[in-house]
Each structure stands twice: as structure tokens, then as C-alpha cells.
Design an enzyme around this catalytic site. Structure first.
Site, PDB file in Angstrom:
ATOM      1  N   GLY A  13       0.829  -1.208   0.000  1.00 33.51           N
ATOM      2  CA  GLY A  13       0.000   0.000   0.000  1.00 33.51           C
ATOM      3  C   GLY A  13       0.855   1.246   0.000  1.00 33.51           C
ATOM      4  O   GLY A  13       2.066   1.175  -0.241  1.00 33.51           O
ATOM      5  N   ASN A  14       0.250   2.380   0.240  1.00 32.52           N
ATOM      6  CA  ASN A  14       1.003   3.633   0.322  1.00 32.52           C
ATOM      7  C   ASN A  14       0.375   4.543   1.370  1.00 32.52           C
ATOM      8  O   ASN A  14      -0.634   4.200   1.983  1.00 32.52           O
ATOM      9  CB  ASN A  14       1.072   4.308  -1.056  1.00 32.52           C
ATOM     10  CG  ASN A  14      -0.312   4.631  -1.596  1.00 32.52           C
ATOM     11  OD1 ASN A  14      -1.022   5.438  -1.032  1.00 32.52           O
ATOM     12  ND2 ASN A  14      -0.694   3.948  -2.681  1.00 32.52           N
ATOM     13  N   ARG A  15       0.990   5.694   1.582  1.00 31.01           N
ATOM     14  CA  ARG A  15       0.599   6.557   2.703  1.00 31.01           C
ATOM     15  C   ARG A  15      -0.531   7.515   2.387  1.00 31.01           C
ATOM     16  O   ARG A  15      -0.846   8.384   3.194  1.00 31.01           O
ATOM     17  CB  ARG A  15       1.806   7.391   3.157  1.00 31.01           C
ATOM     18  CG  ARG A  15       2.920   6.597   3.753  1.00 31.01           C
ATOM     19  CD  ARG A  15       4.015   7.560   4.218  1.00 31.01           C
ATOM     20  NE  ARG A  15       5.287   6.882   4.337  1.00 31.01           N
ATOM     21  CZ  ARG A  15       5.632   6.137   5.377  1.00 31.01           C
ATOM     22  NH1 ARG A  15       4.805   5.980   6.381  1.00 31.01           N
ATOM     23  NH2 ARG A  15       6.802   5.545   5.408  1.00 31.01           N
ATOM     24  N   SER A  16      -1.154   7.409   1.240  1.00 34.39           N
ATOM     25  CA  SER A  16      -2.200   8.377   0.885  1.00 34.39           C
ATOM     26  C   SER A  16      -3.336   8.338   1.918  1.00 34.39           C
ATOM     27  O   SER A  16      -3.820   7.268   2.283  1.00 34.39           O
ATOM     28  CB  SER A  16      -2.756   8.042  -0.498  1.00 34.39           C
ATOM     29  OG  SER A  16      -3.892   8.827  -0.749  1.00 34.39           O
TER      30      SER A  16
END
Ligand code: C5P
Length: 405
Positions: free
Chosen positions: A210-213
């Protein structure tokens, strides 16, 4: 905040313990630019003092239907005429009954009968009172006349029992007001699809890439577009943000799910704004079972494959596409290349490191054949408004859009 005067909202507070939550409603509306005139019924004043609302709104609180008129203030007539919206929160069973029947024996009743402003009611009461046929019929009457009813929610009530009757969340009440106030805005009649948040690409049933958005930018764009009159379809990856009122929200996990949702939504849309941080790659073969580490096992090798580029591939007749480019270097050249490669009408470029997950954003707006516009650092909610200002002239003119047509 813009210099354009905000709308006039009458916040009528009726008697019930949820009256204390109306203070937060008043505060939020004022912070978001509304001029709020509070009316308090006699019952409301048993729970909260008028000073609370005058301090929050910076204006006199109205409590008396028979207060002497002044040159500038003709009691309920002035309030009713200046109102852009009448919000009753909390709306007690008694307030709903009086609104439905049309009694004018207090200030709220007199204002409600005298104004042409839309009515929003947020009921709050005990479960049995809410479900009583009398209350339900009054709500039905108000709905039939065009009123919007927000809540109530199910949860713990003042009596300690769990049931239906808790005042709706402040965001839901305030969001509904802004959606109604914006109905005739610059984007009225437009359909806009917005994506938000990051995608999650499964490695096994419990793990993902995933990512930090945080989803903040896409949610801000959605509510700004809603408040300008657009019908908004928000497709979002997992986020902790609550679904905004008055918006169709579709929650997805993976890039492939996001693509399906976007493809299904765009054929009737005027614009697609992709603020989502879509994973470029996904594990080629997610494990059906949780990956185990045995004694002496080497670390598993995870093979990745490309995800489709949603923004580049999606199309529909007349669809205006807007993208975001979060870059860590060569911001403008990289963003310009994406603008052209993905066939976009606009791209909003920003520095990835300082923006992801933060409330403020410093962005550059790029459009074909137009010099880049560097914007100062500002809250994402403010940038959302600016992006929509830039989007408006790019939308195809439609029959009836002013001019000679
Ligand atoms: O190429 P890059 O990922 O930097 O492009 C960013 C823009 O493209 C964003 O608007 C993002 O939402 C969109 N995008 C997409 N599908 C992908 C990757 C990015 O729609 N697989």
C-alpha cells in the site's frame, strides 16, 4: 476564506439534550463561511444558554417571537426573508410536530411558515418517540414538502438505552446543508467522478502492498464539487475518512477494483478527477494462505506485475480528465509528460515527499499550451476549490449554458 459573503443559515435549536451538539454545528458552519442566526426554543434554553450560540456565531440569538421590532429587525419576517436555509438541529418530536402542522406560536414556527428557504431537520429523541406513528407521519409530511431529514442515528440515547434517536454526526448535518446551499452553484447539473486514497494490493489474505495516501485531497475535491452543485461519485481506496453527506461513495481496495468502479461511473460523467494514489504494481500471484516463516526459510521472493493505468486508459465521449502527479524530482517536466501521455485537460503536480498524508499542499497546475501556474502552499480544501475553478471552463458548454443558445 473568500471575500464573497457566505450564505445565511438559520440554526433553530429545539429542546433535547442533543442541543449541546448544535453548538458544534454552529461553530462548523461559521468556520466554513456561513452567517449563522441561532433561534432557540424555550426547551432548548433549558439545556444550553443562548450565550453559547451568540459567542459561536458572533450574532444575537433569537428566542422571543414577540421581541419588539427595530428599524432593521422585524423579528421573524427579517429572519425568514434573509435566510438561505433553515436548519432545525436537534429537531425534537415536538418541533417536528409543530413544523408539520404549521403552528406559529413560537419564533421557530413563525419563521418556518414565513420563509421560502429550504428546510433541513436533524431529529433527536428517544427511540419510542421517534418510532411513534405521529412522529413518523410528521417526518413524512415534511419530506413530502421537500424538507431534507438527516439522521437520526442508532446508538446510546440519553436514557442509557440503545436505539434510534441519536442526533446525526455533525459532518452529516453540516455537509447536507452545504450540499443544499450549493445546488444552484457553478457545477449544477454536472456529474463528476473523483478518486481518492491509496489502493491495497494483496500479498496474502492479511497482507498488502500500500502507500501513505490519506484520501484527504480526493475527499476535499468531492465535497467542494458537491458544494458547487455537482453530482459527485467518489471512488475511494481504504481511508479513515467518513463518507461525506450528499455524495455517492464507493469503497474499493485494489487498483483493478478501482478501474472497474471508474469505468462503470464515467460514461455519464462530465469529468474524472483522479486524486487516488493507485499502485503501479501488484503481486503477481497473491498467496491463498497466509505466508509463513519456517525455521531456516529464506525470505519469499515476491514477483510484481504492472497494474493498468486507469487515468490513461479510461475514456468516454466528452470526458474531461484531470490527474495528479506526485513527484520527488523534476516536478514540472515529469508532470508535463504525464499530461500529454495520459490525454489530460489538467494535471496538478506536487512534491510527493511533503504532500502525502499532510493537510497542506503546494502545487503547480499544468494545462496543455498554458504556462505552469505555481500556487502557494495552502490547505487541501482550498486547493480543491482552485482546481474546480480551473476545471469549470474546460467542461464542454451545454445547451442552455447562458449565451445565445
Ligand atoms: O504516472 P503516475 O502514477 O505518476 O500518474 C499519476 C496520475 O495517474 C494520478 O492522477 C493517478 O491517480 C493516476 N494513475 C492511474 N492509474 C495508475 C497509476 C496512476 O489512474 N495505475
Amino acid at each position: 476564506m473568500s471575500a464573497v459573503p457566505g450564505p445565511n443559515v438559520i440554526l433553530a435549536v429545539s429542546g433535547g439534550i442533543a442541543a449541546y451538539k448544535a453548538a458544534e454545528v454552529a461553530s462548523r458552519l461559521v468556520q466554513q463561511g456561513a452567517t449563522v442566526d441561532a433561534i432557540m426554543t424555550a426547551g432548548a434554553q433549558e439545556f444550553v444558554r443562548p450565550l453559547t450560540f451568540s459567542a459561536l456565531t458572533g450574532r444575537a440569538v433569537h428566542t422571543d417571537a414577540f421581541a419588539p421590532w427595530t428599524e432593521r429587525n422585524r423579528g421573524h419576517i427579517t429572519l425568514a426573508r434573509e435566510a438561505d436555509l433553515l436548519l432545525v438541529a436537534p429537531a425534537s418530536a415536538s418541533a417536528l410536530a409543530r413544523l408539520a402542522v404549521g403552528l406559529a406560536d413560537d419564533l421557530l414556527g413563525a419563521v418556518a411558515l414565513s420563509t421560502v428557504a429550504p428546510l433541513v431537520v436533524a431529529p433527536a429523541m428517544e427511540h419510542a418517540m421517534f418510532h411513534h406513528p405521529a412522529t413518523q407521519e410528521h417526518l413524512e409530511t415534511l419530506r413530502r414538502r421537500g424538507a431534507s431529514v438527516v439522521g437520526p442515528e442508532r446508538g446510546r440515547l440519553a436514557s442509557g438505552a440503545v436505539g434510534d434517536g441519536r442526533l446525526a454526526a455533525v459532518e452529516a448535518i453540516v455537509g447536507t446543508c452545504w450540499a443544499i446551499l450549493g445546488r444552484a452553484g457553478a457545477l449544477a447539473g454536472r456529474r463528476i467522478v473523483v478518486t481518492a486514497g491509496g489502493t491495497r494490493e494483496p500479498l496474502d489474505p492479511v497482507r498488502f502492498l500500500g502507500n501513505r495516501s490519506s484520501g484527504t485531497m480526493g475527499f476535499a475535491l468531492s465535497t467542494s464539487a458537491r458544494d458547487r452543485g455537482a453530482a459527485v461519485h467518489l471512488v475511494t481506496g481504504p481511508t479513515s475518512l467518513p463518507s461525506p453527506a450528499g455524495i455517492t461513495v464507493e469503497r474499493v481496495e485494489t487498483a483493478l477494483e478501482m478501474r472497474s468502479a471508474v469505468e462503470a461511473a464515467v460514461p455519464t460523467a462530465d469529468a474524472l478527477i483522479m486524486a487516488a494514489a493507485v499502485a503501479d504494481f501488484r503481486p503477481a500471484t497473491p498467496s491463498a494462505q497466509k505466508l509463513k516463516k519456517g525455521p531456516g526459510d529464506t525470505a519469499p521472493e515476491i514477483q510484481l506485475i504492472r497494474n493498468p493505468d486507469i487515468l490513461a486508459s479510461v475514456s468516454a465521449p466528452g470526458l474531461v480528465k484531470v490527474g495528479f502527479a506526485a513527484e520527488t524530482e523534476n516536478l514540472v517536466p515529469n508532470a508535463s509528460a504525464k499530461l500529454a501521455a495520459k490525454g489530460l485537460a489538467m494535471i496538478v503536480a506536487n512534491d510527493a515527499a511533503s504532500t502525502v498524508g499532510s493537510a497542506e499542499i503546494s502545487a503547480v497546475i499544468l494545462q496543455p499550451n498554458t504556462p505552469p501556474r505555481q500556487l502557494p502552499s495552502m490547505p487541501k480544501s482550498e486547493l480543491a476549490g482552485l482546481i474546480l475553478d480551473h476545471l469549470l471552463p474546460l467542461l464542454p458548454r451545454r445547451t442552455g449554458d447562458g449565451g445565445d443558445e
